[in-house]
Design a protein around this motif. Structure first.
Motif, PDB file in Angstrom:
ATOM      1  N   LEU A  23       0.865  -1.183   0.000  1.00  0.00           N
ATOM      2  CA  LEU A  23       0.000   0.000   0.000  1.00  0.00           C
ATOM      3  C   LEU A  23       0.900   1.230   0.000  1.00  0.00           C
ATOM      4  CD1 LEU A  23      -2.633  -1.163   2.607  1.00  0.00           C
ATOM      5  CD2 LEU A  23      -3.133  -0.524   0.239  1.00  0.00           C
ATOM      6  N   ASP A  24       0.559   2.211  -0.826  1.00  0.00           N
ATOM      7  CA  ASP A  24       1.382   3.404  -0.973  1.00  0.00           C
ATOM      8  C   ASP A  24       1.491   4.147   0.366  1.00  0.00           C
ATOM      9  OD1 ASP A  24       2.640   5.717  -1.670  1.00  0.00           O
ATOM     10  OD2 ASP A  24       1.253   6.244  -3.300  1.00  0.00           O
ATOM     11  N   PRO A  25       2.714   4.249   0.937  1.00  0.00           N
ATOM     12  CA  PRO A  25       2.842   4.922   2.237  1.00  0.00           C
ATOM     13  C   PRO A  25       2.635   6.432   2.114  1.00  0.00           C
ATOM     14  CG  PRO A  25       5.000   4.217   1.411  1.00  0.00           C
ATOM     15  CD  PRO A  25       3.973   3.730   0.426  1.00  0.00           C
ATOM     16  N   ARG A  26       2.743   6.967   0.888  1.00  0.00           N
ATOM     17  CA  ARG A  26       2.540   8.408   0.690  1.00  0.00           C
ATOM     18  C   ARG A  26       1.185   8.684   0.054  1.00  0.00           C
ATOM     19  NH1 ARG A  26       5.644   8.482  -3.381  1.00  0.00           N
ATOM     20  NH2 ARG A  26       6.062   6.285  -3.154  1.00  0.00           N
ATOM     21  N   GLY A  27       0.297   7.698   0.085  1.00  0.00           N
ATOM     22  CA  GLY A  27      -0.982   7.812  -0.634  1.00  0.00           C
ATOM     23  C   GLY A  27      -1.985   8.767  -0.031  1.00  0.00           C
ATOM     24  N   GLY A  28      -1.722   9.271   1.163  1.00  0.00           N
ATOM     25  CA  GLY A  28      -2.650  10.221   1.759  1.00  0.00           C
ATOM     26  C   GLY A  28      -3.791   9.554   2.512  1.00  0.00           C
ATOM     27  N   ARG A  29      -3.870   8.226   2.485  1.00  0.00           N
ATOM     28  CA  ARG A  29      -4.915   7.531   3.231  1.00  0.00           C
ATOM     29  C   ARG A  29      -4.280   6.932   4.481  1.00  0.00           C
ATOM     30  NH1 ARG A  29      -9.070   5.405  -0.173  1.00  0.00           N
ATOM     31  NH2 ARG A  29     -10.154   4.939   1.757  1.00  0.00           N
ATOM     32  N   VAL A  30      -5.075   6.831   5.525  1.00  0.00           N
ATOM     33  CA  VAL A  30      -4.576   6.209   6.755  1.00  0.00           C
ATOM     34  C   VAL A  30      -5.111   4.781   6.825  1.00  0.00           C
ATOM     35  CG1 VAL A  30      -4.470   6.362   9.265  1.00  0.00           C
ATOM     36  CG2 VAL A  30      -4.573   8.448   7.875  1.00  0.00           C
ATOM     37  N   TRP A  31      -4.240   3.815   6.801  1.00  0.00           N
ATOM     38  CA  TRP A  31      -4.643   2.404   6.873  1.00  0.00           C
ATOM     39  C   TRP A  31      -4.177   1.821   8.196  1.00  0.00           C
ATOM     40  CZ3 TRP A  31      -7.981   2.122   3.210  1.00  0.00           C
ATOM     41  CH2 TRP A  31      -7.752   2.666   1.937  1.00  0.00           C
ATOM     42  N   SER A  32      -4.925   0.854   8.710  1.00  0.00           N
ATOM     43  CA  SER A  32      -4.540   0.215   9.967  1.00  0.00           C
ATOM     44  C   SER A  32      -3.316  -0.670   9.738  1.00  0.00           C
ATOM     45  CB  SER A  32      -5.694  -0.647  10.482  1.00  0.00           C
ATOM     46  OG  SER A  32      -5.837  -1.777   9.645  1.00  0.00           O
ATOM     47  N   PRO A  33      -2.547  -0.932  10.819  1.00  0.00           N
ATOM     48  CA  PRO A  33      -1.421  -1.869  10.686  1.00  0.00           C
ATOM     49  C   PRO A  33      -1.897  -3.261  10.249  1.00  0.00           C
ATOM     50  CG  PRO A  33      -1.421  -0.792  12.859  1.00  0.00           C
ATOM     51  CD  PRO A  33      -2.662  -0.350  12.164  1.00  0.00           C
ATOM     52  N   GLN A  34      -3.115  -3.667  10.661  1.00  0.00           N
ATOM     53  CA  GLN A  34      -3.635  -4.986  10.260  1.00  0.00           C
ATOM     54  C   GLN A  34      -3.819  -5.069   8.749  1.00  0.00           C
ATOM     55  OE1 GLN A  34      -4.608  -3.067  12.749  1.00  0.00           O
ATOM     56  NE2 GLN A  34      -6.130  -4.052  14.087  1.00  0.00           N
ATOM     57  N   PHE A  35      -4.344  -3.984   8.154  1.00  0.00           N
ATOM     58  CA  PHE A  35      -4.553  -3.992   6.708  1.00  0.00           C
ATOM     59  C   PHE A  35      -3.208  -4.024   5.984  1.00  0.00           C
ATOM     60  CE2 PHE A  35      -6.333  -1.466   2.821  1.00  0.00           C
ATOM     61  CZ  PHE A  35      -6.363  -2.628   2.066  1.00  0.00           C
ATOM     62  N   ARG A  36      -2.262  -3.191   6.441  1.00  0.00           N
ATOM     63  CA  ARG A  36      -0.928  -3.192   5.799  1.00  0.00           C
ATOM     64  C   ARG A  36      -0.295  -4.574   5.898  1.00  0.00           C
ATOM     65  NH1 ARG A  36       0.697   1.617   4.044  1.00  0.00           N
ATOM     66  NH2 ARG A  36      -0.358   3.428   4.918  1.00  0.00           N
ATOM     67  N   HIS A  37      -0.462  -5.219   7.072  1.00  0.00           N
ATOM     68  CA  HIS A  37       0.123  -6.547   7.244  1.00  0.00           C
ATOM     69  C   HIS A  37      -0.560  -7.576   6.345  1.00  0.00           C
ATOM     70  CE1 HIS A  37       0.854 -10.535   9.035  1.00  0.00           C
ATOM     71  NE2 HIS A  37       2.057 -10.042   9.227  1.00  0.00           N
ATOM     72  N   PHE A  38      -1.886  -7.461   6.178  1.00  0.00           N
ATOM     73  CA  PHE A  38      -2.631  -8.392   5.312  1.00  0.00           C
ATOM     74  C   PHE A  38      -2.081  -8.337   3.881  1.00  0.00           C
ATOM     75  CE2 PHE A  38      -6.200  -9.244   2.391  1.00  0.00           C
ATOM     76  CZ  PHE A  38      -6.541 -10.523   2.798  1.00  0.00           C
ATOM     77  N   VAL A  39      -1.910  -7.111   3.378  1.00  0.00           N
ATOM     78  CA  VAL A  39      -1.379  -6.949   2.017  1.00  0.00           C
ATOM     79  C   VAL A  39       0.038  -7.516   1.925  1.00  0.00           C
ATOM     80  CG1 VAL A  39      -0.676  -5.230   0.283  1.00  0.00           C
ATOM     81  CG2 VAL A  39      -2.833  -4.945   1.515  1.00  0.00           C
ATOM     82  N   GLN A  40       0.826  -7.199   2.927  1.00  0.00           N
ATOM     83  CA  GLN A  40       2.219  -7.641   2.929  1.00  0.00           C
ATOM     84  C   GLN A  40       2.324  -9.168   2.947  1.00  0.00           C
ATOM     85  OE1 GLN A  40       4.174  -6.042   6.396  1.00  0.00           O
ATOM     86  NE2 GLN A  40       5.979  -7.330   6.046  1.00  0.00           N
ATOM     87  N   THR A  41       1.464  -9.820   3.731  1.00  0.00           N
ATOM     88  CA  THR A  41       1.562 -11.281   3.860  1.00  0.00           C
ATOM     89  C   THR A  41       0.995 -11.992   2.620  1.00  0.00           C
ATOM     90  OG1 THR A  41       1.354 -13.074   5.458  1.00  0.00           O
ATOM     91  CG2 THR A  41      -0.584 -11.716   5.192  1.00  0.00           C
ATOM     92  N   CYS A  42      -0.075 -11.414   2.016  1.00  0.00           N
ATOM     93  CA  CYS A  42      -0.585 -11.988   0.760  1.00  0.00           C
ATOM     94  C   CYS A  42       0.454 -11.873  -0.348  1.00  0.00           C
ATOM     95  CB  CYS A  42      -1.842 -11.256   0.289  1.00  0.00           C
ATOM     96  SG  CYS A  42      -3.309 -11.605   1.239  1.00  0.00           S
ATOM     97  N   LEU A  43       1.307 -10.829  -0.248  1.00  0.00           N
ATOM     98  CA  LEU A  43       2.261 -10.559  -1.316  1.00  0.00           C
ATOM     99  C   LEU A  43       3.674 -11.023  -0.965  1.00  0.00           C
ATOM    100  CD1 LEU A  43       1.009  -7.047  -2.573  1.00  0.00           C
ATOM    101  CD2 LEU A  43       0.440  -9.323  -3.428  1.00  0.00           C
ATOM    102  N   LEU A  44       3.794 -12.042  -0.116  1.00  0.00           N
ATOM    103  CA  LEU A  44       5.117 -12.640   0.084  1.00  0.00           C
ATOM    104  C   LEU A  44       5.484 -13.375  -1.203  1.00  0.00           C
ATOM    105  CD1 LEU A  44       4.749 -13.857   3.775  1.00  0.00           C
ATOM    106  CD2 LEU A  44       6.397 -12.166   2.901  1.00  0.00           C
ATOM    107  N   LYS A  45       6.670 -13.070  -1.721  1.00  0.00           N
ATOM    108  CA  LYS A  45       7.004 -13.592  -3.051  1.00  0.00           C
ATOM    109  C   LYS A  45       7.174 -15.102  -3.073  1.00  0.00           C
ATOM    110  CE  LYS A  45       9.482 -11.351  -6.058  1.00  0.00           C
ATOM    111  NZ  LYS A  45      10.687 -10.679  -6.585  1.00  0.00           N
ATOM    112  N   LYS A  46       7.714 -15.658  -1.973  1.00  0.00           N
ATOM    113  CA  LYS A  46       7.889 -17.113  -1.953  1.00  0.00           C
ATOM    114  C   LYS A  46       6.577 -17.767  -1.514  1.00  0.00           C
ATOM    115  CE  LYS A  46      12.800 -17.126  -0.864  1.00  0.00           C
ATOM    116  NZ  LYS A  46      13.604 -16.770   0.328  1.00  0.00           N
ATOM    117  N   PRO A  47       5.992 -18.604  -2.359  1.00  0.00           N
ATOM    118  CA  PRO A  47       4.712 -19.218  -1.988  1.00  0.00           C
ATOM    119  C   PRO A  47       4.798 -20.028  -0.693  1.00  0.00           C
ATOM    120  CG  PRO A  47       5.554 -20.115  -4.076  1.00  0.00           C
ATOM    121  CD  PRO A  47       6.421 -18.961  -3.719  1.00  0.00           C
ATOM    122  N   GLU A  48       5.966 -20.592  -0.378  1.00  0.00           N
ATOM    123  CA  GLU A  48       6.109 -21.374   0.872  1.00  0.00           C
ATOM    124  C   GLU A  48       5.876 -20.483   2.087  1.00  0.00           C
ATOM    125  OE1 GLU A  48       8.168 -21.205  -2.049  1.00  0.00           O
ATOM    126  OE2 GLU A  48       9.981 -21.146  -0.799  1.00  0.00           O
TER     127      GLU A  48
END
Ligand code: ATP
Ligand code: MG
Ligand code: MG
Length: 359
Positions: free
Chosen positions: A274-299
């Motif tokens: 999620l764009d950190p300079r996007g001007g929107r305030v997102w919860s840490p849970q949402f940022r973590h959800f995106v980050q974990t779905c987008l782990l490059k290694k499928p394992e």
């Protein structure tokens, strides 16, 4: 391998198609040679009898895809609203188109799940298959389009992701993969349910290896699968991560690039976020959800079941105690008001379809 697509520039299809010869089915080959042939009882059983022009009335175009058009219609007898995806297998590559149509019906006909679009039948008429499903008011992408300026709110994104994960968990537990998760393929019903749709790219088997999907939403291991082997349902988890960014920011990462460049950058670069300079305030849970779905290694990436049962973004922290369907009903009514206020002179016919069943 590639076919032009009106929305995303490119649509990727299966590069290798199995012929009847591969399985020693030579005796079947003369039967399946012609598109639209119903001599094979297994194929004939996929279609309903009757003239769809007599069964359905009041057809109105509501969507377009790589195959043709989708219509709103009513069953003449029961007056039930349905969606009809008309898929023609005329002209060039008619046999390939026919095989794709059969694949989509075979995938849908035995699926029954509250978060998967309900199959109602399929008819054949004049080199065209009419795939009938329950009617939804529109896709998450249509709704996003109405709120282009502001984007969706975090509880709305969480509610949509929860519904998609329930559908994905069901598909993955059956050993199937959707392979085309994106806002345009996530529909919302009048009652506020999330319905995963469009099984034109789906795989009935897992692991899979084909290069299929829509470029910007594709997982790195799927892009590399031709050289590096197989992938599984975790490609859908990646696409859901990309879809979350799409719902929050209006478009997926790399969307300003052409599709070929995006296909190069996805496996090459660090994961998007999620764009950190996007001007929107997102919860840490949402940022973590995106980050974990987008782990490059499928394992390392969680499965749809793990996200569903234990991720705080999904278990509802950001939604307080409000149910996803309540949140989505509110989103739908907010969208309808916005569409009613649109100037009729502007080119917003596409958005007006959201009001179709209002009368
Ligand atoms: P793609 O080009 O993404 O592969 P497609 O050509 O396979 O798409 P669908 O995604 O099945 O086609 O449908 C195209 C559009 O039609 C959807 O994005 C949606 O807006 C609309 N649509 C499809 N099915 C329904 C439905 N059951 N109810 C309402 N609208 C629908
Ligand atoms: Mg689609
Ligand atoms: Mg499709």
């Amino acid at each position: 391998i590639m076919q032009s697509d009106n929305k995303n520039g490119l649509k990727l299809l299966e590069p290798v198609r199995k012929s009847g010869f591969e399985n020693g089915n030579e005796h079947l080959l003369h039967q399946v040679q012609r598109a639209g042939n119903l001599d094979d009882p297994e194929v004939a059983a996929l279609f309903d009898a009757g003239d769809p022009d007599r069964i359905f009335e009041d057809l109105r175009a509501i969507g377009h895809g790589s195959f043709g058009a989708v219509y709103f219609a009513r069953n003449r007898e029961s007056k039930e609203s349905v969606a009809i995806k008309k898929m023609s297998f005329m002209g060039k590559q008619s046999m390939e188109k026919w095989q794709d149509i059969l694949k989509e019906i075979r995938f849908l006909w035995d699926l029954h799940h509250p978060n998967i679009i309900e199959y109602k039948g399929c008819y054949l008429k004049e080199q065209t298959a009419w795939l009938v499903t329950e009617y939804c008011i529109g896709s998450a992408s249509d709704i996003l389009h109405v709120h282009k300026q502001s984007g969706l709110r975090e509880p709305e994104i969480s509610s949509i992701c929860s519904g998609v994960l329930l559908a994905l968990d069901h598909l993955h537990s059956l050993g199937r993969i959707h392979r085309d998760v994106k806002a345009g393929n996530i529909l919302l019903s009048e009652s506020g349910s999330v319905k995963l749709a469009d099984f034109g790219s789906a795989s009935l088997h897992c692991p899979a290896q084909s290069f299929v999907g829509t470029p910007y939403w594709m997982a790195p291991e799927l892009i590399l699968a031709m050289e590096e082997g197989h992938y599984d349902g975790k490609v859908d988890v990646w696409s859901l991560g990309i879809t979350s960014i799409e719902l929050a920011e209006g478009k997926p990462p790399y969307f300003s690039m052409n599709a070929m460049s995006a296909l190069y950058h996805i496996p090459q670069n660090e994961s998007p976020s999620l764009d950190p300079r996007g001007g929107r305030v997102w919860s840490p849970q949402f940022r973590h959800f995106v980050q974990t779905c987008l782990l490059k290694k499928p394992e390392e990436r969680p499965t749809s079941k793990q996200l569903l049962t234990s991720h705080p973004f999904i278990s509802g922290g950001s939604r307080a105690s409000i149910s996803p369907s309540q949140i989505l009903l509110e989103l739908i009514s907010r969208t309808k008001s916005a569409v009613r206020e649109l100037d009729d002179n502007l080119n917003c016919k596409k958005m007006k379809r959201i009001l179709l069943t209002d009368d």
